[in-house]
Write an enzyme that holds these catalytic residues in place. Structure first.
Site, PDB file in Angstrom:
ATOM      1  N   HIS A  44       0.846  -1.194   0.000  1.00 18.01           N
ATOM      2  CA  HIS A  44       0.000   0.000   0.000  1.00 18.01           C
ATOM      3  C   HIS A  44       0.882   1.245   0.000  1.00 18.01           C
ATOM      4  O   HIS A  44       1.297   1.716   1.067  1.00 18.01           O
ATOM      5  CB  HIS A  44      -0.914   0.016   1.225  1.00 18.01           C
ATOM      6  CG  HIS A  44      -1.873  -1.122   1.272  1.00 18.01           C
ATOM      7  ND1 HIS A  44      -2.856  -1.312   0.322  1.00 18.01           N
ATOM      8  CD2 HIS A  44      -2.004  -2.146   2.152  1.00 18.01           C
ATOM      9  CE1 HIS A  44      -3.558  -2.386   0.620  1.00 18.01           C
ATOM     10  NE2 HIS A  44      -3.058  -2.921   1.719  1.00 18.01           N
ATOM     11  N   GLU A 149      -6.541 -12.959   5.082  1.00 17.71           N
ATOM     12  CA  GLU A 149      -7.301 -11.722   4.907  1.00 17.71           C
ATOM     13  C   GLU A 149      -8.631 -11.928   4.190  1.00 17.71           C
ATOM     14  O   GLU A 149      -9.217 -10.959   3.700  1.00 17.71           O
ATOM     15  CB  GLU A 149      -6.471 -10.713   4.111  1.00 17.71           C
ATOM     16  CG  GLU A 149      -5.116 -10.388   4.719  1.00 17.71           C
ATOM     17  CD  GLU A 149      -4.421  -9.270   3.998  1.00 17.71           C
ATOM     18  OE1 GLU A 149      -4.678  -8.113   4.338  1.00 17.71           O
ATOM     19  OE2 GLU A 149      -3.623  -9.557   3.078  1.00 17.71           O
ATOM     20  N   ASP A 175      -9.184  -6.256   6.089  1.00 13.13           N
ATOM     21  CA  ASP A 175      -9.547  -7.055   4.922  1.00 13.13           C
ATOM     22  C   ASP A 175     -10.287  -8.322   5.327  1.00 13.13           C
ATOM     23  O   ASP A 175     -11.207  -8.764   4.628  1.00 13.13           O
ATOM     24  CB  ASP A 175      -8.303  -7.409   4.107  1.00 13.13           C
ATOM     25  CG  ASP A 175      -7.845  -6.264   3.217  1.00 13.13           C
ATOM     26  OD1 ASP A 175      -8.666  -5.373   2.936  1.00 13.13           O
ATOM     27  OD2 ASP A 175      -6.676  -6.263   2.806  1.00 13.13           O
TER      28      ASP A 175
END
Length: 259
Positions: A44, A149, A175
């Site tokens: 990210h 996740e 997530d």
């Protein structure tokens, strides 16, 4: 939650993830603040292997573990993170036993895996070693972490944990909740049951358990009480945005009180 006993651990190590601030100085800042490890998050944000290598080198010199989070099981950087000096690699979105096995194969030297033999490694102080010694010493210091996740990953958690060469299951909290249809509801009982199931899968396989993305108020129940050894407490983006906003609120209040 079911009745399987959870192995409790001492206070977990708390880590800081860097999504933007990838300089070597981030290691020293995190250590000065009291964090126990750093994660360079390449999933990210803009950080890549160059930032990871710099931070890992600083971590080795400072005695602070630095982990690299790649983009997923198919990332070409899974093993390169280790070649660049990271203490371990965090692989998000591991949903199946086959994906976990592929990750372990890439990160572990034969006979467990098929990691290519590199030259002198930063993790070993760039010492020139015979290949057998290099592989043995590097293996001893490497951690391969599979992130759970999704609902599929939850369903396959026991099989993922059982893969030789995987050292830890780490939950990506937001997530996972999203994958269970509980977006933003980290305190929901369905999410708590999923956390317990993953922790139990890790314990049953003799593997570590970690958590990323929990708010502080949920860490005692969903991390520490379930035996988490590693908790990524926050990231640099949230730390700056939330800390900055909190500081401004205090300043505004102090000015209002002074009027």
């Amino acid at each position: 939650m079911n009745s399987l006993k959870i192995k409790h651990t001492p206070r977990p190590a708390f880590g800081l993830a860097c999504c933007l601030l990838g300089r070597a100085e981030s290691v020293l800042l995190a250590r000065a603040a009291g964090f126990g490890f750093l994660v360079i998050d390449m999933e990210h944000g803009p950080l890549g292997l160059d930032a990871l290598g710099q931070a890992a080198a600083a971590g080795l010199a400072a005695g602070m573990p630095v982990f690299g989070r790649v983009t997923g099981p198919a990332s070409p950087d899974v093993a390169r993170v280790l070649d660049c000096g990271a203490t371990g690699v965090i692989v998000p979105h591991v949903d199946t036993q086959a994906q976990a096995a592929a990750v372990a194969r890439a990160c572990r030297f034969a006979p467990t895996g098929a990691r290519a033999l590199p030259g002198p490694l930063p993790a070993l102080g760039y010492r020139v070693l015979p290949a057998a010694d290099l592989a043995r010493e590097a293996e001893a210091g490497t951690q391969v972490i599979a992130m759970i996740e999704s609902a599929e990953g939850l369903e396959n958690a026991a099989e993922i944990a059982a893969v030789p060469g995987i050292d830890m299951l780490m939950i990506g909290s937001n997530d996972l909740a999203d994958g269970l249809g509980r977006r933003g509801q980290l305190g929901h009982p369905d999410v708590a049951r999923a956390f317990a199931r993953i922790a139990q899968a890790a314990q049953a396989a003799g593997k570590g358990f970690g958590v990323m993305g929990l708010p502080p108020e949920l860490v005692p129940g969903l991390a520490a009480a379930l035996g988490a050894g590693h908790v990524v407490a926050t990231n640099d983006t949230n730390l700056l945005a939330e800390g900055g906003a909190a500081l401004l609120r205090v300043l505004e209040a102090s000015l209002a009180d002074a009027q």
